[in-house]
Design a protein around this motif. Structure first.
Motif, PDB file in Angstrom:
ATOM      1  N   ARG A  13      65.196  68.934  19.305  1.00  0.00           N
ATOM      2  CA  ARG A  13      66.644  69.041  19.089  1.00  0.00           C
ATOM      3  C   ARG A  13      67.237  70.128  19.968  1.00  0.00           C
ATOM      4  O   ARG A  13      66.660  71.215  20.089  1.00  0.00           O
ATOM      5  CB  ARG A  13      66.931  69.365  17.625  1.00  0.00           C
ATOM      6  CG  ARG A  13      68.374  69.117  17.213  1.00  0.00           C
ATOM      7  CD  ARG A  13      68.689  69.678  15.847  1.00  0.00           C
ATOM      8  NE  ARG A  13      69.111  71.078  15.935  1.00  0.00           N
ATOM      9  CZ  ARG A  13      69.651  71.754  14.936  1.00  0.00           C
ATOM     10  NH1 ARG A  13      69.819  71.173  13.768  1.00  0.00           N
ATOM     11  NH2 ARG A  13      69.992  73.019  15.096  1.00  0.00           N
ATOM     12  N   LYS A  14      68.370  69.790  20.555  1.00  0.00           N
ATOM     13  CA  LYS A  14      69.116  70.786  21.319  1.00  0.00           C
ATOM     14  C   LYS A  14      70.090  71.487  20.391  1.00  0.00           C
ATOM     15  O   LYS A  14      70.435  70.965  19.317  1.00  0.00           O
ATOM     16  CB  LYS A  14      69.880  70.119  22.461  1.00  0.00           C
ATOM     17  CG  LYS A  14      68.981  69.473  23.506  1.00  0.00           C
ATOM     18  CD  LYS A  14      69.824  68.817  24.580  1.00  0.00           C
ATOM     19  CE  LYS A  14      68.951  68.144  25.627  1.00  0.00           C
ATOM     20  NZ  LYS A  14      69.765  67.456  26.659  1.00  0.00           N
ATOM     21  N   VAL A  19      70.157  65.197  14.634  1.00  0.00           N
ATOM     22  CA  VAL A  19      69.081  64.242  14.904  1.00  0.00           C
ATOM     23  C   VAL A  19      68.745  63.511  13.615  1.00  0.00           C
ATOM     24  O   VAL A  19      68.870  64.066  12.524  1.00  0.00           O
ATOM     25  CB  VAL A  19      67.816  64.930  15.469  1.00  0.00           C
ATOM     26  CG1 VAL A  19      68.077  65.470  16.861  1.00  0.00           C
ATOM     27  CG2 VAL A  19      67.315  66.027  14.544  1.00  0.00           C
ATOM     28  N   THR A  20      68.295  62.260  13.757  1.00  0.00           N
ATOM     29  CA  THR A  20      67.970  61.442  12.594  1.00  0.00           C
ATOM     30  C   THR A  20      66.509  61.037  12.621  1.00  0.00           C
ATOM     31  O   THR A  20      66.015  60.541  13.640  1.00  0.00           O
ATOM     32  CB  THR A  20      68.857  60.191  12.532  1.00  0.00           C
ATOM     33  OG1 THR A  20      70.219  60.611  12.380  1.00  0.00           O
ATOM     34  CG2 THR A  20      68.481  59.315  11.351  1.00  0.00           C
ATOM     35  N   THR A  79      71.312  68.183  10.592  1.00  0.00           N
ATOM     36  CA  THR A  79      72.572  68.489  11.257  1.00  0.00           C
ATOM     37  C   THR A  79      72.499  69.840  11.980  1.00  0.00           C
ATOM     38  O   THR A  79      71.562  70.630  11.761  1.00  0.00           O
ATOM     39  CB  THR A  79      73.730  68.512  10.259  1.00  0.00           C
ATOM     40  OG1 THR A  79      73.648  69.714   9.479  1.00  0.00           O
ATOM     41  CG2 THR A  79      73.699  67.304   9.341  1.00  0.00           C
ATOM     42  N   SER A  80      73.503  70.098  12.779  1.00  0.00           N
ATOM     43  CA  SER A  80      73.560  71.366  13.520  1.00  0.00           C
ATOM     44  C   SER A  80      73.743  72.555  12.576  1.00  0.00           C
ATOM     45  O   SER A  80      73.523  73.702  12.955  1.00  0.00           O
ATOM     46  CB  SER A  80      74.692  71.332  14.543  1.00  0.00           C
ATOM     47  OG  SER A  80      75.920  71.058  13.906  1.00  0.00           O
ATOM     48  N   ARG A 109      57.318  65.771  13.496  1.00  0.00           N
ATOM     49  CA  ARG A 109      57.334  67.199  13.830  1.00  0.00           C
ATOM     50  C   ARG A 109      58.573  67.464  14.679  1.00  0.00           C
ATOM     51  O   ARG A 109      58.715  66.901  15.768  1.00  0.00           O
ATOM     52  CB  ARG A 109      56.056  67.570  14.581  1.00  0.00           C
ATOM     53  CG  ARG A 109      55.650  69.016  14.418  1.00  0.00           C
ATOM     54  CD  ARG A 109      54.215  69.255  14.885  1.00  0.00           C
ATOM     55  NE  ARG A 109      53.235  68.665  13.988  1.00  0.00           N
ATOM     56  CZ  ARG A 109      52.789  69.245  12.892  1.00  0.00           C
ATOM     57  NH1 ARG A 109      53.255  70.416  12.515  1.00  0.00           N
ATOM     58  NH2 ARG A 109      51.862  68.662  12.151  1.00  0.00           N
ATOM     59  N   LEU A 110      59.468  68.304  14.163  1.00  0.00           N
ATOM     60  CA  LEU A 110      60.732  68.602  14.825  1.00  0.00           C
ATOM     61  C   LEU A 110      60.688  70.005  15.417  1.00  0.00           C
ATOM     62  O   LEU A 110      60.284  70.958  14.740  1.00  0.00           O
ATOM     63  CB  LEU A 110      61.890  68.493  13.831  1.00  0.00           C
ATOM     64  CG  LEU A 110      63.287  68.881  14.327  1.00  0.00           C
ATOM     65  CD1 LEU A 110      63.732  67.974  15.460  1.00  0.00           C
ATOM     66  CD2 LEU A 110      64.285  68.820  13.171  1.00  0.00           C
ATOM     67  N   SER A 111      61.092  70.107  16.666  1.00  0.00           N
ATOM     68  CA  SER A 111      61.123  71.405  17.341  1.00  0.00           C
ATOM     69  C   SER A 111      62.468  71.602  18.014  1.00  0.00           C
ATOM     70  O   SER A 111      63.170  70.634  18.321  1.00  0.00           O
ATOM     71  CB  SER A 111      60.020  71.494  18.391  1.00  0.00           C
ATOM     72  OG  SER A 111      58.755  71.300  17.827  1.00  0.00           O
ATOM     73  N   ILE A 112      62.798  72.854  18.272  1.00  0.00           N
ATOM     74  CA  ILE A 112      64.039  73.200  18.964  1.00  0.00           C
ATOM     75  C   ILE A 112      63.766  73.367  20.448  1.00  0.00           C
ATOM     76  O   ILE A 112      62.782  74.004  20.828  1.00  0.00           O
ATOM     77  CB  ILE A 112      64.615  74.513  18.415  1.00  0.00           C
ATOM     78  CG1 ILE A 112      65.026  74.339  16.967  1.00  0.00           C
ATOM     79  CG2 ILE A 112      65.789  74.983  19.256  1.00  0.00           C
ATOM     80  CD1 ILE A 112      66.216  73.415  16.822  1.00  0.00           C
ATOM     81  N   LEU A 113      64.650  72.780  21.285  1.00  0.00           N
ATOM     82  CA  LEU A 113      64.525  72.967  22.727  1.00  0.00           C
ATOM     83  C   LEU A 113      65.166  74.289  23.144  1.00  0.00           C
ATOM     84  O   LEU A 113      66.211  74.667  22.586  1.00  0.00           O
ATOM     85  CB  LEU A 113      65.193  71.821  23.476  1.00  0.00           C
ATOM     86  CG  LEU A 113      64.377  70.557  23.641  1.00  0.00           C
ATOM     87  CD1 LEU A 113      65.188  69.509  24.361  1.00  0.00           C
ATOM     88  CD2 LEU A 113      63.078  70.840  24.397  1.00  0.00           C
TER      89      LEU A 113
END
Lengths: 113, 110
Positions: A13-14, A19-20, A79-80, A109-113
């Protein structure tokens, strides 16, 4: 084979982006759940749904949203507003009636860019 | 006080030994109790559940529940290196809500 399918397996995610995460089950289960797991910790409940078109907040719902338009599907939007989204997200389902075992998908697995 | 407590470990046992994993919970109204196994980087897998006081056996696994003392345990007989994983205890807080412990890491030495 019956089961729970989560996609994607990895997601980035930026800043400022929603993201969903997808969760689909073909077990004919009425109840579905979303959990978050941080390293070295147990699972924390984000949202759950006992029936189509109805869902309840869990312990850490802030910054997340869900929908339950079909019995088979329970997508989670990060959400942001969720400032620390990096985690392992797990979807689960169980039969109707309460107190039933919950079965998990393979996770995203969700990561931040 | 945490609602579901587990010793984080690691619990190290030799191959072939009995591994004993313990869990205590705070809500006396809890009705059902679950043990999940989680390999590193993978999702939890249900291995046992128990609803009544006493023992429940399934293969090499035995779940033990004592509601008066508010603890539930998991015994793994003839432990194998493939049993090395984190074991999560989960307890129903309500009919649809599970509370998870942080897990106990088990290491089975060959």
């Amino acid at each position: 084979d019956g089961g729970i399918t989560q996609s994607p397996k990895y997601l980035f995610r930026k800043e400022g982006q929603n993201v969903t995460l997808s969760c689909e089950q073909n077990l004919n289960h009425d109840a579905m759940y979303w959990y978050r797991q941080d390293p070295g910790q147990g699972l924390r409940l984000i949202y759950y749904s006992q029936i189509v078109n109805d869902f309840q907040k869990g312990d850490i719902a802030e910054g997340y949203s869900v929908s339950r338009e079909k019995k088979e599907s329970f997508p989670l939007t990060v959400t942001s507003a969720q400032k620390n989204p990096t985690a392992f997200y797990l979807c689960a389902s169980s039969e109707q009636g309460g107190y039933q075992p919950q079965h998990f998908g393979d996770g995203t697995r969700l990561s931040i860019l | 006080q945490k609602e579901v407590e587990q010793n984080s470990g690691p619990l190290s046992v030799p191959e072939g030994a009995i591994a004993s994993l313990n869990c205590t919970y705070s809500d006396r109204g809890s009705q059902s109790f679950f043990w999940y196994r989680q390999y590193s980087g993978k999702s939890p897998e249900l291995i046992m559940f128990i609803y009544s006081n006493g023992d429940k056996e399934d293969g090499r696994f035995t779940a033990q529940l004592n509601k008066a003392s508010q603890y539930v345990s998991l015994l793994i007989r003839d432990s194998q290196p493939s049993d090395s994983a984190t074991y999560l205890c989960a307890v129903n807080q309500s009919s649809y809500k599970l509370i998870f412990g942080s897990g106990t890491r088990l290491l089975v030495r060959p």
